[in-house]
Design an enzyme around this catalytic site. Structure first.
Site, PDB file in Angstrom:
ATOM      1  N   PHE A  13       0.866  -1.404   0.080  1.00  0.00           N
ATOM      2  CA  PHE A  13       0.005  -0.027   0.003  1.00  0.00           C
ATOM      3  C   PHE A  13       0.874   1.153   0.014  1.00  0.00           C
ATOM      4  CE2 PHE A  13      -2.325   2.670   3.242  1.00  0.00           C
ATOM      5  CZ  PHE A  13      -2.830   3.609   2.265  1.00  0.00           C
ATOM      6  N   ASP A  35      10.329  -7.007  -3.174  1.00  0.00           N
ATOM      7  CA  ASP A  35       9.249  -7.347  -2.617  1.00  0.00           C
ATOM      8  C   ASP A  35       8.758  -8.787  -2.596  1.00  0.00           C
ATOM      9  OD1 ASP A  35       6.186  -5.341  -1.940  1.00  0.00           O
ATOM     10  OD2 ASP A  35       6.129  -7.662  -1.994  1.00  0.00           O
ATOM     11  N   THR A  38       3.623 -11.000  -1.006  1.00  0.00           N
ATOM     12  CA  THR A  38       2.700 -11.847  -0.197  1.00  0.00           C
ATOM     13  C   THR A  38       1.410 -11.085  -0.338  1.00  0.00           C
ATOM     14  OG1 THR A  38       2.492 -10.012   1.533  1.00  0.00           O
ATOM     15  CG2 THR A  38       4.371 -11.336   1.760  1.00  0.00           C
ATOM     16  N   ALA A  85       7.170  -5.262   5.415  1.00  0.00           N
ATOM     17  CA  ALA A  85       6.645  -5.551   6.945  1.00  0.00           C
ATOM     18  C   ALA A  85       5.103  -6.297   6.825  1.00  0.00           C
ATOM     19  CB  ALA A  85       6.424  -4.525   7.760  1.00  0.00           C
ATOM     20  N   THR A 132       5.902   3.053  12.862  1.00  0.00           N
ATOM     21  CA  THR A 132       4.225   3.353  12.946  1.00  0.00           C
ATOM     22  C   THR A 132       4.384   3.975  14.457  1.00  0.00           C
ATOM     23  OG1 THR A 132       2.452   2.149  13.537  1.00  0.00           O
ATOM     24  CG2 THR A 132       4.351   0.870  13.993  1.00  0.00           C
ATOM     25  N   ASP A 133       3.215   4.914  14.664  1.00  0.00           N
ATOM     26  CA  ASP A 133       3.171   5.337  16.039  1.00  0.00           C
ATOM     27  C   ASP A 133       2.600   4.298  16.893  1.00  0.00           C
ATOM     28  OD1 ASP A 133       0.597   4.767  14.894  1.00  0.00           O
ATOM     29  OD2 ASP A 133      -0.320   6.963  15.516  1.00  0.00           O
ATOM     30  N   GLU A 134       2.314   3.050  16.577  1.00  0.00           N
ATOM     31  CA  GLU A 134       1.760   2.116  17.321  1.00  0.00           C
ATOM     32  C   GLU A 134       2.858   1.562  18.536  1.00  0.00           C
ATOM     33  OE1 GLU A 134      -0.859  -0.883  15.478  1.00  0.00           O
ATOM     34  OE2 GLU A 134      -1.301   0.559  13.997  1.00  0.00           O
ATOM     35  N   TYR A 157       2.227  -6.994  16.418  1.00  0.00           N
ATOM     36  CA  TYR A 157       2.497  -6.223  15.351  1.00  0.00           C
ATOM     37  C   TYR A 157       3.293  -4.988  15.914  1.00  0.00           C
ATOM     38  CZ  TYR A 157       2.173  -2.222  12.199  1.00  0.00           C
ATOM     39  OH  TYR A 157       2.771  -1.276  11.401  1.00  0.00           O
ATOM     40  N   LYS A 161       7.588  -4.039  15.587  1.00  0.00           N
ATOM     41  CA  LYS A 161       7.843  -2.916  14.919  1.00  0.00           C
ATOM     42  C   LYS A 161       8.822  -1.924  15.865  1.00  0.00           C
ATOM     43  CE  LYS A 161       7.165  -1.118  11.531  1.00  0.00           C
ATOM     44  NZ  LYS A 161       7.679  -1.336  10.204  1.00  0.00           N
ATOM     45  N   ILE A 213     -17.842  -3.188  13.565  1.00  0.00           N
ATOM     46  CA  ILE A 213     -17.214  -2.084  14.274  1.00  0.00           C
ATOM     47  C   ILE A 213     -16.680  -2.958  15.836  1.00  0.00           C
ATOM     48  CG2 ILE A 213     -17.390   0.121  15.778  1.00  0.00           C
ATOM     49  CD1 ILE A 213     -17.876   0.237  12.749  1.00  0.00           C
ATOM     50  N   PRO A 289      -8.770  -8.186  20.838  1.00  0.00           N
ATOM     51  CA  PRO A 289      -7.803  -8.242  22.083  1.00  0.00           C
ATOM     52  C   PRO A 289      -6.924  -7.373  22.220  1.00  0.00           C
ATOM     53  CG  PRO A 289      -8.187 -10.414  21.073  1.00  0.00           C
ATOM     54  CD  PRO A 289      -8.500  -9.417  19.932  1.00  0.00           C
TER      55      PRO A 289
HETATM   56  P1  NAD Z   1       1.233  -3.528   3.344  1.00  0.00           P
HETATM   57  O1  NAD Z   1       0.960  -4.725   4.247  1.00  0.00           O
HETATM   58  O2  NAD Z   1       0.395  -3.091   2.508  1.00  0.00           O
HETATM   59  O3  NAD Z   1       2.564  -3.914   2.290  1.00  0.00           O
HETATM   60  C1  NAD Z   1       3.746  -4.647   2.822  1.00  0.00           C
HETATM   61  C2  NAD Z   1       4.542  -5.081   1.698  1.00  0.00           C
HETATM   62  O4  NAD Z   1       5.585  -5.669   2.183  1.00  0.00           O
HETATM   63  C3  NAD Z   1       3.697  -5.930   0.602  1.00  0.00           C
HETATM   64  O5  NAD Z   1       4.073  -5.586  -0.744  1.00  0.00           O
HETATM   65  C4  NAD Z   1       4.525  -7.498   1.134  1.00  0.00           C
HETATM   66  O6  NAD Z   1       4.552  -8.208   0.006  1.00  0.00           O
HETATM   67  C5  NAD Z   1       6.033  -6.953   1.585  1.00  0.00           C
HETATM   68  N1  NAD Z   1       6.521  -8.004   2.036  1.00  0.00           N
HETATM   69  C6  NAD Z   1       5.893  -8.695   3.195  1.00  0.00           C
HETATM   70  N2  NAD Z   1       6.897  -9.555   3.949  1.00  0.00           N
HETATM   71  C7  NAD Z   1       8.146  -9.376   2.800  1.00  0.00           C
HETATM   72  C8  NAD Z   1       9.248 -10.069   3.117  1.00  0.00           C
HETATM   73  N3  NAD Z   1       9.724 -10.910   4.070  1.00  0.00           N
HETATM   74  N4  NAD Z   1      10.078  -9.717   2.199  1.00  0.00           N
HETATM   75  C9  NAD Z   1      10.022  -8.690   1.172  1.00  0.00           C
HETATM   76  N5  NAD Z   1       8.722  -8.169   1.194  1.00  0.00           N
HETATM   77  C10 NAD Z   1       7.899  -8.425   2.160  1.00  0.00           C
HETATM   78  O7  NAD Z   1       1.941  -2.624   4.336  1.00  0.00           O
HETATM   79  P2  NAD Z   1       1.767  -1.062   4.403  1.00  0.00           P
HETATM   80  O8  NAD Z   1       0.477  -0.593   5.126  1.00  0.00           O
HETATM   81  O9  NAD Z   1       1.887  -0.244   3.029  1.00  0.00           O
HETATM   82  O10 NAD Z   1       2.915  -0.852   5.447  1.00  0.00           O
HETATM   83  C11 NAD Z   1       4.385  -0.261   4.984  1.00  0.00           C
HETATM   84  C12 NAD Z   1       5.205   0.128   5.996  1.00  0.00           C
HETATM   85  O11 NAD Z   1       4.546   1.340   6.612  1.00  0.00           O
HETATM   86  C13 NAD Z   1       5.126  -0.963   7.129  1.00  0.00           C
HETATM   87  O12 NAD Z   1       6.651  -1.134   7.645  1.00  0.00           O
HETATM   88  C14 NAD Z   1       4.381  -0.517   8.203  1.00  0.00           C
HETATM   89  O13 NAD Z   1       4.603  -1.098   9.501  1.00  0.00           O
HETATM   90  C15 NAD Z   1       4.522   0.739   8.075  1.00  0.00           C
HETATM   91  N6  NAD Z   1       3.493   1.743   8.565  1.00  0.00           N
HETATM   92  C16 NAD Z   1       2.023   1.564   7.961  1.00  0.00           C
HETATM   93  C17 NAD Z   1       0.836   2.400   8.235  1.00  0.00           C
HETATM   94  C18 NAD Z   1      -0.608   1.836   7.802  1.00  0.00           C
HETATM   95  O14 NAD Z   1      -1.382   2.832   8.130  1.00  0.00           O
HETATM   96  N7  NAD Z   1      -0.749   1.305   7.027  1.00  0.00           N
HETATM   97  C19 NAD Z   1       1.304   3.462   9.385  1.00  0.00           C
HETATM   98  C20 NAD Z   1       2.644   3.523   9.631  1.00  0.00           C
HETATM   99  C21 NAD Z   1       3.598   2.760   9.645  1.00  0.00           C
HETATM  100  P1  TYD Z   2      -6.777  -0.980  11.318  1.00  0.00           P
HETATM  101  O1  TYD Z   2      -7.199  -0.219  10.014  1.00  0.00           O
HETATM  102  O2  TYD Z   2      -6.761  -2.508  11.503  1.00  0.00           O
HETATM  103  O3  TYD Z   2      -5.370  -0.250  11.798  1.00  0.00           O
HETATM  104  P2  TYD Z   2      -4.853  -0.116  13.409  1.00  0.00           P
HETATM  105  O4  TYD Z   2      -5.433  -1.208  14.069  1.00  0.00           O
HETATM  106  O5  TYD Z   2      -3.426  -0.641  12.863  1.00  0.00           O
HETATM  107  O6  TYD Z   2      -5.033   0.997  13.824  1.00  0.00           O
HETATM  108  O7  TYD Z   2      -7.911  -0.632  12.535  1.00  0.00           O
HETATM  109  C1  TYD Z   2      -8.309   0.799  12.681  1.00  0.00           C
HETATM  110  C2  TYD Z   2      -9.216   0.965  13.782  1.00  0.00           C
HETATM  111  O8  TYD Z   2     -10.554   0.322  13.429  1.00  0.00           O
HETATM  112  C3  TYD Z   2      -8.873  -0.024  14.954  1.00  0.00           C
HETATM  113  O9  TYD Z   2      -9.304   0.804  16.194  1.00  0.00           O
HETATM  114  C4  TYD Z   2      -9.522  -1.360  14.984  1.00  0.00           C
HETATM  115  C5  TYD Z   2     -10.829  -0.668  14.010  1.00  0.00           C
HETATM  116  N1  TYD Z   2     -11.542  -2.024  13.304  1.00  0.00           N
HETATM  117  C6  TYD Z   2     -12.772  -2.084  13.466  1.00  0.00           C
HETATM  118  O10 TYD Z   2     -13.416  -1.421  14.193  1.00  0.00           O
HETATM  119  N2  TYD Z   2     -13.426  -3.237  12.572  1.00  0.00           N
HETATM  120  C7  TYD Z   2     -12.648  -3.717  11.606  1.00  0.00           C
HETATM  121  O11 TYD Z   2     -13.314  -4.667  11.140  1.00  0.00           O
HETATM  122  C8  TYD Z   2     -11.443  -3.364  11.736  1.00  0.00           C
HETATM  123  C9  TYD Z   2     -10.589  -4.026  10.650  1.00  0.00           C
HETATM  124  C10 TYD Z   2     -10.752  -2.411  12.327  1.00  0.00           C
END
Ligand code: NAD
Ligand code: TYD
Length: 350
Positions: A13, A35, A38, A85, A132-134, A157, A161, A213, A289
């Protein structure tokens, strides 16, 4: 001669938006997208740039240290932007080991490959770790995460991270590896796999399915438009200070239920359904959980030091996102049916 940059997770993404930005903006750079493809990685995300002369896709796994060593020895990258990741909290609860392997061991393998290639000569080199902020844990009603907030990860997760962030800092302090880390809030926008809240809700509304939700729906996230995140990464990659951490946030806090209400209203409008139709699909389900109550980012450091700010309003961004998913039905069908994975098995002989 421009830089050679390895972007990991570029078919995912956020990674796909980062790859597109670099490929378009820096024709003199060579961008390598590594990549594993996955379930979350999808080369359809990069159709528009796949034929560019400055772009190369490499299928590979960051868990394979020998493969990485050879790759780095061959290409001698100047920079790494590490996004690969396992990224979904619910999956980490069901299967933590995959997160430990990719997020911790995979990051360690990359750090070793960069360290061994650069051999202490960090001039013009950078290992950029996207996090991530998590990692900061959960906030109450008040307050914001700043770069010095102590780590308190609470899901497999976020623990994986957090561990990778610590390793990146350890390699900086111990071996002098040039690094930057950014910790970002929840992203949304085109190409997000529909297991995450926003695309899941859009997809379910479209198909008249219940909108699950978790718990009371008052869990709060700070949502950032993914292209704003990609632009922050590009800025930090070029202007960030060696060894520093930058928080990135959308200044856009929403309780989940409020966010879903907004999406329902946008979707009713876009689908020509009577106002209020989609809200009837909302269904409160069993809580996740260990669900973190609230995340909120203070991104003042990034604004004050590098001048970055989010560019679009949440209403605008959510509408653009809903429009993208409606206009890209085939993309959504492919990722939800798994058909694209079968294609890759054939294409890449996995
Ligand atoms: P995503 O799950 O959409 O994409 C992850 C990508 O990594 C995929 O293309 C997957 O094929 C690849 N991948 C997974 N395992 C692999 C491996 N072993 N070797 C090579 N490639 C591999 O994730 P995303 O949401 O785009 O997040 C990208 C990064 O940003 C992550 O490190 C995540 O922790 C961080 N991040 C995400 C968010 C969010 O809201 N999505 C917010 C903050 C930080
Ligand atoms: P998510 O998009 O999984 O991101 P993160 O857990 O990394 O913040 O979830 C965003 C928020 O939405 C989180 O508080 C969990 C909640 N959520 C639901 O309430 N229902 C759902 O089906 C999903 C996937 C998430």
């Amino acid at each position: 001669m421009g830089k050679k940059i390895l972007i990991t997770g570029g078919a995912g993404f956020i990674g796909s938006h980062v790859v597109r930005l670099f490929v378009n903006k820096y024709p003199d750079y060579r961008i390598y997208n590594l990549d594993k493809l996955t379930y979350a990685g999808n080369l359809e995300n990069l159709k528009d740039v796949e034929d560019r002369p400055n772009y190369t896709f490499i299928k590979g796994d960051i868990n394979d240290a020998a493969f990485l060593d050879e790759l780095f020895a061959t290409h001698r990258f100047d920079g790494v932007i590490h996004l690969a990741a396992e990224s979904h909290v619910d999956r980490s609860i069901a299967d933590p080991l995959a997160f430990i392997n990719t997020n911790i061991i995979g990051t360690l393998n990359l750090l070793n490959a960069a360290k061994d290639t650069w051999q202490g000569d960090g001039e013009g080199k950078l290992f950029y770790h996207v996090s991530t902020d998590e990692v900061y844990g959960s906030l109450g009603e008040e307050g914001f995460f700043v770069e010095t907030t102590p780590y308190d990860p609470r899901s497999p997760y976020s623990a994986s991270k957090a561990s990778s962030d610590h390793l990146v800092r350890a390699y900086h302090h111990t071996y002098g590896l040039p690094v930057v880390i950014s910790n970002c809030s929840n992203n949304y926008g085109p190409n997000q796999f529909p297991e995450k809240l926003i695309p899941l809700v859009i997809n379910n509304i479209k198909h008249n399915k219940p909108l699950p939700i978790y718990g009371d729906g008052k869990y709060t996230r700070d949502w950032l438009w993914v292209i704003d995140h990609a632009e922050a990464i590009e800025l930090i990659f070029h202007k960030g200070k060696n060894g520093e951490t930058y928080n990135i946030g959308g200044n856009n806090e929403r309780k989940n239920i409020e966010l879903v209400h907004t999406l329902c209203d946008i979707m009713d409008d876009l689908l020509g359904r009577p106002a209020g139709t989609s809200r009837q699909l909302i269904s409160f389900v069993k809580d996740r959980p260990g669900h973190d109550r609230r995340y909120a980012i203070d991104a003042a450091k990034l604004k004050n030091e590098l001048g970055w700010e989010p560019t679009i309003s949440p209403e605008e961004g959510l509408r653009l996102t809903a429009q993208w998913y409606l206009a890209n039905e085939q993309w959504l069908n492919n990722v939800t049916s798994g058909a694209y994975q079968k294609y890759y098995e054939l294409q890449y002989d996995v």
